[in-house]
Enzyme design. Structure first.
Site, PDB file in Angstrom:
ATOM      1  N   SER A  20       9.431  15.589   8.354  1.00  0.00           N
ATOM      2  CA  SER A  20      10.062  16.206   7.316  1.00  0.00           C
ATOM      3  C   SER A  20       8.932  16.478   5.867  1.00  0.00           C
ATOM      4  CB  SER A  20      11.109  16.273   6.914  1.00  0.00           C
ATOM      5  OG  SER A  20      11.785  16.683   7.633  1.00  0.00           O
TER       6      SER A  20
ATOM      7  N   LYS B  12       7.162  19.247   5.078  1.00  0.00           N
ATOM      8  CA  LYS B  12       7.481  20.441   4.060  1.00  0.00           C
ATOM      9  C   LYS B  12       6.882  21.066   2.963  1.00  0.00           C
ATOM     10  CE  LYS B  12      12.297  20.652   6.366  1.00  0.00           C
ATOM     11  NZ  LYS B  12      12.691  19.762   7.098  1.00  0.00           N
TER      12      LYS B  12
ATOM     13  N   SER C 229      16.362  19.090   2.584  1.00  0.00           N
ATOM     14  CA  SER C 229      15.228  18.631   4.312  1.00  0.00           C
ATOM     15  C   SER C 229      15.478  20.073   5.268  1.00  0.00           C
ATOM     16  CB  SER C 229      15.868  17.302   5.364  1.00  0.00           C
ATOM     17  OG  SER C 229      14.167  17.332   5.469  1.00  0.00           O
TER      18      SER C 229
END
Length: 414
Positions: free
Chosen positions: A129, A132, A184
């Site tokens: 993640s 991101k 997230s």
């Protein structure tokens, strides 16, 4: 008998000499004790070109498609020669860093882009993640914070973690950024990607942005960080991306928010979301960051903090939660960085922007530091060159003065 003694003396002498050699040999040949705080020799760069093989089928390409080949590896390590080392690299005389389970990590100065210490900075790993942060950087550069987005059925049906978007909800880009970076949310990532033109277009924009700021190890395969064919990054690249992202007020605000009231939809009332980053409530001066995990990437982490006028950030890739939580490992590296920075050490590398879209123009270091190699800030003429020039100049001047005196003396004699 005397004859026997004479014959045995050489044998006895040879035995004594052999014994002395045996006794003293190992001591003479014994290696010197290792110099304290000197990292061990670098291991083979096993992930110089690609991340480790996947442990599941998440990177299997779709039917009729092929997995993309490895990204090219620059001939010279981006950020300085030592950024190509596979072992821990430290400033000269620096104490050893704390132990960490991370295969690769980078400790940077957020204001100058200087790399204070690192381990296998360009090792190619998976971001989970942490990608991101790249999506968020693309979003803040293209979408207005107050732009309203209505999620699609595909957006809300993503593999979670999820914020809890609904197709009957209406969310601003700023609200989705908070859901993306604090919790997230993969549904928030997909909705933002849809707003950027759809997932394929969003991934292309993410990769173009990575290339434009010099993140040459990075290729996004998904907007959320779920593993996909060709997914790749490095601790160096994510340090560079985070450095750029923290200059964007919308990003810095979202990662530094502990609690956020997220809008409801239909019969669902607004509800609070909380920041996943544990250091936000426990580490002095923590600015924010991002966590990540997949089976292939393992645990990944980025976070920054400000103390005593310094702003540092750390990236850890392919780490494990045992025997110490990854966030605690990050805190220990930040502590190490703040202690190290008090002595104003020479950086071991420099975050460098290579293309368009960066702060200081093509080939520039972040915030005006040295480019390419940390040696770039030194005088290319060199100390020896200036000394030779000075000596030659003094000789010429001395010869000129001596010649004038001789001419003057000759004139007086005449």
């Amino acid at each position: 008998m005397h004859s026997a003694i004479r014959r045995s003396l050489p044998v006895l002498l040879l035995a004594v000499l052999s014994g002395l050699v045996t006794l003293t040999g190992p001591a003479l040949a014994a290696p010197k004790p290792p110099t304290p705080n000197v990292p061990p020799p670098p291991p083979a760069c096993s992930n110089k070109h690609t991340p480790p093989p996947p442990v599941d089928t998440s990177e299997k390409p779709a039917p009729g498609q092929q997995s993309p080949g490895p990204l090219p590896v620059p001939e010279q390590p981006v950020g300085g020669e030592r950024m190509g080392d596979c072992a821990v690299v430290l400033p000269e005389g620096a104490p050893a860093p704390p132990q960490t389970t991370a295969v690769s990590w980078v400790l940077q100065d957020l204001d100058t882009g200087a790399v204070l210490a690192a381990r296998d900075a360009h090792s190619r790993q998976r971001p989970a993640s942490l990608i991101k942060t790249l999506l968020a950087l693309a979003v803040v550069k293209e979408l207005r914070p107050d732009q309203v987005i209505t999620p699609t059925a595909e957006d809300v049906s993503q593999e979670c973690t999820c914020v809890g978007l609904r197709t009957d909800g209406r969310y601003t880009v700023d609200q989705l950024l908070h859901g993306l970076l604090m919790h997230s949310g993969n549904d928030a990532a997909h909705a933002l990607a849809t707003a950027l033109g759809g997932v394929p277009a969003a991934v292309r924009k993410m990769n173009a942005l990575a290339a434009s700021i010099g993140a040459t190890d990075t290729r996004a395969a998904t907007p959320s960080g779920l593993d996909g064919p060709g997914m790749s990054t490095s601790a160096y690249d994510l340090s560079l991306i985070f450095n750029h992202a923290m200059k964007q007020p919308e990003f810095a605000k979202a990662v530094g928010t502990r609690q956020f009231e997220f809008p409801g939809a239909g019969d669902k009332p607004p509800f609070p979301i909380y920041n996943d980053n544990k250091l936000l409530s426990s580490y002095p001066g923590f600015l924010g960051g991002k966590t990540g995990f997949t089976d292939d990437a393992r645990h990944t982490y980025v976070g920054g903090a400000a103390q005593n006028g310094k702003r540092l950030a750390v990236v850890l890739l392919r780490a494990e939660q045992h025997p110490t939580r990854v966030s605690d490992q990050a805190a220990q590296l930040l502590d190490y960085g703040f202690a190290l920075s008090k002595s104003n050490p020479k950086p071991v590398g420099q975050l460098v922007s290579l293309g368009e879209g960066q702060d200081g123009g093509p080939g520039s270091a972040v915030n005006g530091g040295s480019t390419g190699s940390v040696k770039g800030a030194e005088d290319p003429f060199g100390v020896t060159g200036w000394i030779v020039t000075l000596v030659v100049t003094l000789i010429v001047i001395g010869g000129f003065i001596f010649g004038n005196r001789r001419k003057k003396a000759a004139a007086e004699e005449a």
